[in-house]
Design an enzyme around this catalytic site. Structure first.
Site, PDB file in Angstrom:
ATOM      1  N   GLU A  93       5.948  11.159  -1.134  1.00 35.50           N
ATOM      2  CA  GLU A  93       4.977  12.208  -0.760  1.00 35.50           C
ATOM      3  C   GLU A  93       3.896  12.362  -1.836  1.00 35.50           C
ATOM      4  N   GLY A  94       3.540  11.256  -2.484  1.00 32.17           N
ATOM      5  CA  GLY A  94       2.573  11.271  -3.582  1.00 32.17           C
ATOM      6  C   GLY A  94       3.323  11.355  -4.892  1.00 32.17           C
TER       7      GLY A  94
ATOM      8  N   HIS B 262       0.840  -1.207   0.000  1.00 30.12           N
ATOM      9  CA  HIS B 262       0.000   0.000   0.000  1.00 30.12           C
ATOM     10  C   HIS B 262       0.865   1.243   0.000  1.00 30.12           C
TER      11      HIS B 262
ATOM     12  N   ASP C  54       1.985  11.356 -10.794  1.00 24.44           N
ATOM     13  CA  ASP C  54       0.648  11.110 -11.362  1.00 24.44           C
ATOM     14  C   ASP C  54      -0.453  11.237 -10.306  1.00 24.44           C
TER      15      ASP C  54
ATOM     16  N   GLN D  24      23.416  29.152 -29.557  1.00 25.84           N
ATOM     17  CA  GLN D  24      21.991  29.380 -29.305  1.00 25.84           C
ATOM     18  C   GLN D  24      21.323  28.199 -28.600  1.00 25.84           C
TER      19      GLN D  24
ATOM     20  N   SER E 112       0.622   4.266  -2.949  1.00 26.32           N
ATOM     21  CA  SER E 112      -0.258   5.378  -3.330  1.00 26.32           C
ATOM     22  C   SER E 112      -1.612   5.280  -2.643  1.00 26.32           C
TER      23      SER E 112
ATOM     24  N   CYS F 139      -0.450  15.782   7.573  1.00 27.35           N
ATOM     25  CA  CYS F 139       1.009  15.926   7.731  1.00 27.35           C
ATOM     26  C   CYS F 139       1.666  16.060   6.357  1.00 27.35           C
TER      27      CYS F 139
HETATM   28  P1  TGC Z   1      -9.863  10.428   0.116  1.00 28.43           P
HETATM   29  O1  TGC Z   1     -11.183   9.710   0.001  1.00 28.43           O
HETATM   30  O2  TGC Z   1      -9.547  11.516  -0.853  1.00 28.43           O
HETATM   31  O3  TGC Z   1      -9.710  11.007   1.600  1.00 28.43           O
HETATM   32  C1  TGC Z   1      -9.877  10.182   2.734  1.00 28.43           C
HETATM   33  C2  TGC Z   1     -10.193  11.076   3.915  1.00 28.43           C
HETATM   34  O4  TGC Z   1      -9.114  11.959   4.177  1.00 28.43           O
HETATM   35  C3  TGC Z   1      -9.547  13.338   4.037  1.00 28.43           C
HETATM   36  N1  TGC Z   1      -8.458  14.077   3.417  1.00 28.43           N
HETATM   37  C4  TGC Z   1      -7.696  14.956   4.055  1.00 28.43           C
HETATM   38  N2  TGC Z   1      -7.752  15.432   5.305  1.00 28.43           N
HETATM   39  C5  TGC Z   1      -6.832  16.320   5.681  1.00 28.43           C
HETATM   40  N3  TGC Z   1      -5.856  16.743   4.858  1.00 28.43           N
HETATM   41  C6  TGC Z   1      -5.777  16.287   3.589  1.00 28.43           C
HETATM   42  N4  TGC Z   1      -4.789  16.669   2.800  1.00 28.43           N
HETATM   43  C7  TGC Z   1      -6.723  15.367   3.139  1.00 28.43           C
HETATM   44  N5  TGC Z   1      -6.930  14.710   1.965  1.00 28.43           N
HETATM   45  C8  TGC Z   1      -7.994  13.923   2.159  1.00 28.43           C
HETATM   46  C9  TGC Z   1     -10.766  13.270   3.170  1.00 28.43           C
HETATM   47  O5  TGC Z   1     -11.622  14.366   3.408  1.00 28.43           O
HETATM   48  C10 TGC Z   1     -11.398  11.971   3.657  1.00 28.43           C
HETATM   49  O6  TGC Z   1     -12.016  12.199   4.905  1.00 28.43           O
HETATM   50  P2  TGC Z   1     -13.400  11.476   5.269  1.00 28.43           P
HETATM   51  O7  TGC Z   1     -13.720  11.987   6.625  1.00 28.43           O
HETATM   52  O8  TGC Z   1     -14.338  11.896   4.180  1.00 28.43           O
HETATM   53  O9  TGC Z   1     -13.087   9.995   5.218  1.00 28.43           O
HETATM   54  O10 TGC Z   1      -8.709   9.331   0.121  1.00 28.43           O
HETATM   55  P3  TGC Z   1      -8.301   8.286  -0.965  1.00 28.43           P
HETATM   56  O11 TGC Z   1      -8.147   6.969  -0.295  1.00 28.43           O
HETATM   57  O12 TGC Z   1      -9.198   8.369  -2.191  1.00 28.43           O
HETATM   58  O13 TGC Z   1      -6.837   8.750  -1.365  1.00 28.43           O
HETATM   59  C11 TGC Z   1      -6.594   9.902  -2.046  1.00 28.43           C
HETATM   60  C12 TGC Z   1      -5.095   9.978  -2.429  1.00 28.43           C
HETATM   61  C13 TGC Z   1      -4.720   8.946  -3.480  1.00 28.43           C
HETATM   62  C14 TGC Z   1      -4.894  11.374  -2.998  1.00 28.43           C
HETATM   63  C15 TGC Z   1      -4.231   9.788  -1.160  1.00 28.43           C
HETATM   64  O14 TGC Z   1      -4.339   8.502  -0.661  1.00 28.43           O
HETATM   65  C16 TGC Z   1      -2.769  10.103  -1.407  1.00 28.43           C
HETATM   66  O15 TGC Z   1      -2.373  11.251  -1.313  1.00 28.43           O
HETATM   67  N6  TGC Z   1      -1.921   9.075  -1.736  1.00 28.43           N
HETATM   68  C17 TGC Z   1      -0.475   9.269  -1.851  1.00 28.43           C
HETATM   69  C18 TGC Z   1       0.200   8.632  -0.676  1.00 28.43           C
HETATM   70  C19 TGC Z   1       1.393   9.416  -0.206  1.00 28.43           C
HETATM   71  O16 TGC Z   1       1.581  10.569  -0.527  1.00 28.43           O
HETATM   72  N7  TGC Z   1       2.199   8.787   0.622  1.00 28.43           N
HETATM   73  C20 TGC Z   1       3.311   9.470   1.200  1.00 28.43           C
HETATM   74  C21 TGC Z   1       3.947   8.641   2.297  1.00 28.43           C
HETATM   75  S1  TGC Z   1       5.043   9.567   3.311  1.00 28.43           S
HETATM   76  C22 TGC Z   1       6.366   9.891   2.363  1.00 28.43           C
HETATM   77  O17 TGC Z   1       6.436   9.631   1.217  1.00 28.43           O
HETATM   78  C23 TGC Z   1       7.472  10.560   3.073  1.00 28.43           C
HETATM   79  S2  TGC Z   1       8.860  10.840   2.123  1.00 28.43           S
HETATM   80  C24 TGC Z   1       9.698  11.692   3.288  1.00 28.43           C
HETATM   81  C25 TGC Z   1      10.940  12.326   2.848  1.00 28.43           C
HETATM   82  O18 TGC Z   1      11.977  11.633   2.880  1.00 28.43           O
HETATM   83  O19 TGC Z   1      10.896  13.556   2.546  1.00 28.43           O
HETATM   84  P1  FAD Z   2       2.773   2.531  -6.199  1.00 28.07           P
HETATM   85  O1  FAD Z   2       1.680   3.120  -5.383  1.00 28.07           O
HETATM   86  O2  FAD Z   2       2.818   1.058  -6.361  1.00 28.07           O
HETATM   87  O3  FAD Z   2       2.740   3.223  -7.621  1.00 28.07           O
HETATM   88  C1  FAD Z   2       3.430   2.681  -8.747  1.00 28.07           C
HETATM   89  C2  FAD Z   2       3.021   3.487  -9.981  1.00 28.07           C
HETATM   90  O4  FAD Z   2       1.598   3.351 -10.188  1.00 28.07           O
HETATM   91  C3  FAD Z   2       3.286   4.981  -9.852  1.00 28.07           C
HETATM   92  O5  FAD Z   2       3.722   5.502 -11.076  1.00 28.07           O
HETATM   93  C4  FAD Z   2       1.926   5.560  -9.497  1.00 28.07           C
HETATM   94  O6  FAD Z   2       1.792   6.927  -9.903  1.00 28.07           O
HETATM   95  C5  FAD Z   2       1.006   4.634 -10.284  1.00 28.07           C
HETATM   96  N1  FAD Z   2      -0.338   4.598  -9.686  1.00 28.07           N
HETATM   97  C6  FAD Z   2      -0.708   4.085  -8.492  1.00 28.07           C
HETATM   98  N2  FAD Z   2      -2.021   4.271  -8.297  1.00 28.07           N
HETATM   99  C7  FAD Z   2      -2.503   4.926  -9.386  1.00 28.07           C
HETATM  100  C8  FAD Z   2      -3.779   5.420  -9.773  1.00 28.07           C
HETATM  101  N3  FAD Z   2      -4.855   5.304  -8.993  1.00 28.07           N
HETATM  102  N4  FAD Z   2      -3.882   6.036 -10.963  1.00 28.07           N
HETATM  103  C9  FAD Z   2      -2.788   6.198 -11.763  1.00 28.07           C
HETATM  104  N5  FAD Z   2      -1.551   5.757 -11.453  1.00 28.07           N
HETATM  105  C10 FAD Z   2      -1.411   5.141 -10.272  1.00 28.07           C
HETATM  106  N6  FAD Z   2       6.776   6.518   2.873  1.00 28.07           N
HETATM  107  C11 FAD Z   2       6.516   6.761   4.205  1.00 28.07           C
HETATM  108  O7  FAD Z   2       5.456   6.435   4.705  1.00 28.07           O
HETATM  109  N7  FAD Z   2       7.463   7.365   4.982  1.00 28.07           N
HETATM  110  C12 FAD Z   2       8.672   7.753   4.510  1.00 28.07           C
HETATM  111  O8  FAD Z   2       9.485   8.323   5.245  1.00 28.07           O
HETATM  112  C13 FAD Z   2       8.973   7.498   3.137  1.00 28.07           C
HETATM  113  N8  FAD Z   2      10.209   7.786   2.636  1.00 28.07           N
HETATM  114  C14 FAD Z   2      10.531   7.401   1.357  1.00 28.07           C
HETATM  115  C15 FAD Z   2      11.849   7.541   0.913  1.00 28.07           C
HETATM  116  C16 FAD Z   2      12.204   7.125  -0.356  1.00 28.07           C
HETATM  117  C17 FAD Z   2      13.619   7.230  -0.806  1.00 28.07           C
HETATM  118  C18 FAD Z   2      11.211   6.599  -1.234  1.00 28.07           C
HETATM  119  C19 FAD Z   2      11.566   6.202  -2.638  1.00 28.07           C
HETATM  120  C20 FAD Z   2       9.916   6.451  -0.797  1.00 28.07           C
HETATM  121  C21 FAD Z   2       9.564   6.825   0.515  1.00 28.07           C
HETATM  122  N9  FAD Z   2       8.269   6.603   1.011  1.00 28.07           N
HETATM  123  C22 FAD Z   2       7.982   6.861   2.343  1.00 28.07           C
HETATM  124  C23 FAD Z   2       7.288   5.881   0.206  1.00 28.07           C
HETATM  125  C24 FAD Z   2       6.589   6.732  -0.847  1.00 28.07           C
HETATM  126  O9  FAD Z   2       5.675   7.601  -0.280  1.00 28.07           O
HETATM  127  C25 FAD Z   2       5.935   5.777  -1.839  1.00 28.07           C
HETATM  128  O10 FAD Z   2       6.963   5.180  -2.597  1.00 28.07           O
HETATM  129  C26 FAD Z   2       4.957   6.476  -2.767  1.00 28.07           C
HETATM  130  O11 FAD Z   2       3.820   6.934  -2.051  1.00 28.07           O
HETATM  131  C27 FAD Z   2       4.490   5.598  -3.928  1.00 28.07           C
HETATM  132  O12 FAD Z   2       4.132   4.320  -3.481  1.00 28.07           O
HETATM  133  P2  FAD Z   2       4.753   3.005  -4.208  1.00 28.07           P
HETATM  134  O13 FAD Z   2       6.218   3.175  -4.282  1.00 28.07           O
HETATM  135  O14 FAD Z   2       4.208   1.826  -3.476  1.00 28.07           O
HETATM  136  O15 FAD Z   2       4.200   3.050  -5.665  1.00 28.07           O
END
Ligand code: TGC
Ligand code: FAD
Length: 392
Positions: free
Chosen positions: A371-372, A143, A375, A287, A145, A246
């Protein structure tokens, strides 16, 4: 690595919009990067080792919790200052900015916004000073995205919670003292729990073999019947919106941070193009090279204005998830494109560690995914303008 001659990029006099405090914060961060990061970063990258000796310095420049109030040890700055710190740190290296982003937006922010008074007093001052380092566990092996599908869970055992599950790709996990972990309760509702290193059944294996973000430590969080004290549950907010809140803060920081990486690549390429002679002329006189450089500075300028306006909105409490998504997506994309174009301007020299460009380019492959993904952010904008979510 060649000497750090970076001078900032400000084609549209953005400095005129900054306060004296913004400039002081930005300049202190820039000096810190020149002094503490640039001289060691290539070796740290090659060794795939986070340079932990810089943690104290990061705390001193206010990079841990810049916008957390001073009463909890934060710097009490505004969101534009936060952005400028992220810009300067990522100018040094995305992995260094990552460590500061995670500590500030993904660990201190949830404790500040969703924690009770005891939790804030217990953890925030130590996190601000760098005495304690945190990580954030949302992503799981199956899990990424789609975090709402998470399977990590906890059960109420009366006097404690019993936590099971696993998180993957967690920045800082191999050395973090605490982890803010998102898991489902018996009703399937997502809550945040503070898990401390040393709790029985909690391990943090490091992930090896990354060609990106090598100066940042990444790992797993594994929970095998971990007994978590009840006072470690964040009481203020539950549901997916809690971790997504967050992410709004961290993604905003990345929108500024990516500009830092882009600026470093542009600055390096411009300098090189003026000095490198081919066909008896500096390559900057051709250029096609000018086109690359002119487009780079244009995109950086547009990205700066987007980040600055996003910061103004954030200061006023008006920045939406959708604003932040657009800024993160745009600025990371322009940064990765600028890194690729800059690399070409340096020819063969561009692939060496003599210059920072290839390292930025490799780092940005993580930044465009975490962080998302690129796409997912496009779909967030698409859902906003059409009213039709296309995630599922
Ligand atoms: P969805 O149905 O849209 O929302 C579910 C519930 O959450 C509420 N909500 C929010 N509330 C506060 N702030 C926001 N930004 C919010 N966005 C949504 C929403 O209102 C709803 O509430 P309720 O009460 O109606 O249930 O959720 P979904 O399951 O359809 O997902 C939407 C989607 C795909 C956009 C979301 O799951 C998403 O953003 N996915 C990407 C995952 C991601 O970004 N992971 C990051 C992991 S951390 C990381 O990568 C750290 S890297 C750190 C580093 O090294 O810098
Ligand atoms: P997937 O979700 O499997 O996605 C694979 C591909 O499918 C992507 O191109 C995506 O855009 C596409 N895709 C998925 N769903 C859809 C859709 N509905 N429609 C169209 N395209 C779609 N996470 C944390 O929680 N904490 C951290 O500190 C953290 N640090 C990280 C550090 C590094 C170096 C990296 C690489 C990742 C880190 N992450 C962390 C995880 C990061 O947030 C995830 O890698 C990211 O959210 C994508 O998830 P995934 O890699 O499982 O890709």
């Amino acid at each position: 690595m060649s000497a750090d001659l970076f001078q900032g990029v400000d084609y549209f006099n953005l400095d005129d919009l900054l306060t004296e405090e913004h400039k002081l914060v930005r300049d202190a961060s820039r000096q810190f990067v020149k002094r503490e990061i640039s001289p060691i970063i290539e070796q740290a990258y090659e060794d795939a080792k986070f340079p932990s000796q810089i943690l104290g310095g990061l705390a001193e420049i206010g990079a841990f919790g810049p916008y957390i109030p001073e009463e909890y040890g934060g710097a009490g700055l505004d969101h534009i200052s936060y952005g400028l710190i992220m810009q300067e740190l990522e100018r040094g290296d995305s992995g260094i900015r990552s460590t500061a982003s995670v500590q500030s937006s993904l660990v201190m922010y949830p404790i500040f916004a969703y924690g009770n008074e005891e939790q804030k007093k217990k953890y925030l001052p130590k996190l601000a000073s760098g005495e304690m380092i945190g990580c954030f566990g949302l992503t799981e092996p199956d899990h990424g995205s789609n975090p709402s599908g998470m399977v990590s869970n906890y059960k109420d055992m009366g006097d404690h919670y019993l936590l099971n599950g696993a998180k993957l790709w967690i920045s800082n996990s191999p050395f973090a003292d605490i982890a803010v972990v998102w898991a489902k309760n018996e009703e399937g509702r997502i809550h945040g729990l503070i898990v401390e290193r040393g709790m029985e059944g909690f391990t943090t294996p490091e992930t090896h073999g990354k060609w990106s973000l090598r100066a940042s430590a990444t790992g797993e969080l594994v929970f095998d019947n971990v007994k978590v004290p009840k006072e470690n549950l964040l009481p203020g907010k539950s549901g997916l919106g809690a971790p997504l809140g967050c992410l709004d803060s961290a993604r905003y920081g990345i929108a500024w941070g990516a500009l830092g990486a882009a600026m470093d690549c542009y600055d390096t390429a411009l300098r090189y193009a003026k000095e490198r002679i081919q066909f008896n002329k500096p390559i900057a006189s051709f250029q096609l090279v000018q086109k690359k450089l002119a487009e780079m500075v244009t995109e950086i300028t547009k990205g700066q204005l987007l980040a600055y306006r996003c910061g103004q909105l954030k200061n006023e409490g008006k920045a939406t998830t959708q604003h932040i998504s657009m800024a993160k997506r745009n600025n990371v994309k322009i940064a990765i494109d600028i890194a690729r174009e800059s690399r070409q301007i340096l020819g063969a020299m561009g692939i060496t560690q003599e210059y920072s460009i290839m390292r930025h380019m490799m780092n940005l492959e993580s930044v465009i995914t975490y962080e998302g993904t690129h796409d997912i952010h496009l779909l967030i904008t698409g859902a906003d303008i059409t009213g039709i979510p296309a995630f599922k």
